[in-house]
Design an enzyme around this catalytic site. Structure first.
Site, PDB file in Angstrom:
ATOM      1  CB  CYS A 412      -5.867  15.627  30.342  1.00  0.00           C
ATOM      2  SG  CYS A 412      -7.662  15.406  30.396  1.00  0.00           S
ATOM      3  CG  HIS A 456      -6.951  18.048  33.929  1.00  0.00           C
ATOM      4  ND1 HIS A 456      -6.414  18.130  32.671  1.00  0.00           N
ATOM      5  CD2 HIS A 456      -5.890  17.957  34.787  1.00  0.00           C
ATOM      6  CE1 HIS A 456      -5.097  18.112  32.749  1.00  0.00           C
ATOM      7  NE2 HIS A 456      -4.757  18.008  34.031  1.00  0.00           N
ATOM      8  CG  ASP A 472      -1.598  17.740  35.397  1.00  0.00           C
ATOM      9  OD1 ASP A 472      -1.641  16.946  34.441  1.00  0.00           O
ATOM     10  OD2 ASP A 472      -2.355  18.724  35.490  1.00  0.00           O
TER      11      ASP A 472
END
Length: 565
Positions: A412, A456, A472
């Site tokens: 991520c 994350h 995201d």
């Protein structure tokens, strides 16, 4: 001087049964310390205990005082070399471990054995300086029972060991109500029950205020607990479970860092959205930030909002912390933002990632607005076939170019860093937000559990008509990360922590029951703080109780217990 009475402790030789009880108790209290101590000291202590047992079973002579002094001096020197000191928690307990073996080796009579028992009791208590879990407490209770039975055996050497064990159990049963009264009424102070000043410096895994390629991927391999969230009512759907932590605004070409912060006492207004009330039980992480569901609308006492929207405690979180929160999820943030913040969110270092800059320039020329640029970037991440992996390849100086056009594999932090870079290169203000995504609902108590593996990173871009908008890019490229969690999104499940592997659902069921029990232990036992003690006294009719009232209640309760016994 007259000779000692034949029944005096110094006149009664220690027997094999007495020594066996001592060895069992010492093993129970020392093994947790031995796992933390240097290997040579653990081996030395085991050798000393084995020597003592061999001496009583085979009749071999015990070492003289001179040899014991030499071994003691060697142990002190070794600890000093290992830690640079012989004082403090770690060095002191390590030395105590060696001295327990030495004391056992010189034990010849019941008086020496009694001193060894009390030394074991001290070692028993020092285990709680490291951890206070249920398993550790149960293990120390077993050790206390063995030590008590051993002490009873010193006074009744001819009595059967079962009878001595029954007497020890009766003594501990009598002591249990007194221990409970002391636990409830002994005046409490703020801070952990077993805390030490140097505990604040102990390393704890968690989020950082910097992010480089690979940082969060390493964190995702940890199954350690980050926090628990107990909601009033239904849990938020997975797409709203973004837990906001440090916001990173400065980029040097490889590493993102948190920028300067302004503290605010109230949250910035949010229009619309769904309110969620919940209580967070946060594990210590030695940093000042608090985790909250986006977007926090209230702050806990002694906490503040940062200008970039995350919560900061007044001091680093060094003990388990419980606080109540209100968040407005999926709302529309206010549009205002100062020019300095927006200019800072556009800065990029020169000379890095020329291919990504060229791509962002093409988007800028082909788009009529910042929102259109952001949409082009989202579509790019959806169609670029970027791989999501916990084992990303190493990247060089042009990390964004290498991720997007060469390796095309990352975690991520690679996705969020690349997306923010592309936005800034196109002139759109952007920043990286770190925190946690998702969580595992415990079916036993309904509490949402988040682990370090849920760490994350995502991106926020500033759009003139919408304010700061969460995007995201990981979820755009790998939708299963948002919908099903990390364990379903990673192709190679073997790289995950054991408990997260999809094929081990039965094992996770056992852990859910255990974690529900641990949560209650943390709340009821470890979480018994001055506020809860005041609440108890208020329930007893003393709402303004101070230490004098507590001392009086404690003394009165102990007198009643003594009369009952």
């Amino acid at each position: 001087m007259s000779a000692a009475h034949p029944l005096a402790p110094e006149a009664r030789a220690v027997s094999a049964r007495d020594l066996a009880g001592l060895l069992v108790a010492l093993a129970i209290v020392a093994v947790p310390h031995a796992l933390r101590a240097p290997w040579w000291l653990t081996l030395l202590t085991a050798a000393l205990c084995a020597w003592r047992m061999l001496a009583i079973t085979s009749g071999a002579p015990l070492p003289g005082r001179s040899l014991l002094l030499v071994v003691a001096a060697a142990a002190v020197f070794g600890v000093w070399v290992e830690y640079g000191t012989i004082f403090g928690r770690v060095a002191g307990i390590t030395l105590l471990l060696a001295f327990s073996g030495l004391k056992l080796l010189e034990t010849r009579n019941h008086r020496d054995a009694s001193v060894a028992v009390f030394l074991c009791c001290f070692l028993l208590m020092t285990n709680f300086l490291y951890t206070q879990g249920i398993a550790e407490a149960a293990l120390m209770c077993v050790a206390l029972f063995v030590l008590t039975a051993t002490l009873v055996g010193f006074g009744a050497p001819q009595r059967a060991w079962k009878a001595n064990a029954r007497s020890a159990a009766l003594l501990l049963a009598h002591a249990a109500p007194a221990a409970l009264v002391l636990f409830l009424l002994f005046p409490r102070v703020q801070g952990p029950m077993w805390g030490l000043p140097q505990d604040a410096q102990s390393a704890v895994t968690g989020l950082s205020d910097t992010m480089s390629p690979g940082n969060i991927a390493e964190l995702a391999l940890s199954d350690a607990l980050a926090f628990r969230a107990e909601f009033e009512g239904a849990l938020p759907p997975p797409r709203l479970r973004y837990w906001r932590g440090p916001v990173l605004t400065d980029f040097d070409g490889r590493t993102w860092r948190a920028g300067p912060l302004l503290l605010e006492r109230t949250a910035r207004p949010t229009r619309g959205g769904t309110p969620f009330r919940y209580t967070v039980t946060l594990e210590p992480h030695q940093r000042p930030w608090l985790l909250a569901l986006e977007s926090a609308a209230e702050r806990p006492p002694q906490a503040s909002f940062s200008s970039d929207g995350h919560l900061l405690a007044a001091t680093p979180v060094r003990t388990r912390l419980r606080y109540s929160m209100l968040s407005i999820a999926d709302g529309q943030p206010e549009l205002r933002e100062d020019r300095y913040t927006l200019d800072r969110a556009r800065r990029l270092p020169e000379g890095f990632n020329p291919k990504a800059r060229q791509l962002a320039g093409e988007w800028r020329r082909a788009s009529a607005s910042d929102a259109e640029i952001a949409q082009r970037a989202i579509e790019y991440f959806r169609t670029a076939k970027l791989a999501y992996t916990l084992e990303p390849p190493l990247l060089g100086a042009d990390s964004v170019d290498e991720f997007l056009f060469t390796t095309q594999a990352g975690f991520c932090e690679h996705f969020s860093s690349a997306f923010a870079f592309l936005m800034r290169a196109a002139g759109v203000p952007a920043r990286v937000v770190t925190g946690y995504l998702g969580g595992d609902p415990n079916p036993v108590d309904g509490i949402l559990t988040l682990r370090q593996s849920d760490a994350h990173a995502w991106t926020e871009v500033y759009l003139p008509q919408r304010g700061w908008v969460r995007i995201d890019p990981t979820a755009a490229a790998v939708p299963s990360r948002l919908a099903a969690g990390l364990s379903r999104a990673i192709p190679n499940a073997a790289a995950l922590p054991l408990m997260m592997r999809p094929q081990l659902d039965w094992l996770r069921g056992m852990r859910h029951n255990w974690e529900a029990l641990v949560h209650q232990w943390n709340l009821v036992v470890l979480g018994y703080n001055p506020e809860r003690q005041r609440a108890l006294m208020s329930w007893l009719g003393r709402p303004r109780a101070d230490w004098r009232d507590l001392a009086a209640a404690l003394l009165g309760s102990m007198c009643v217990l003594a009369l009952l016994l």
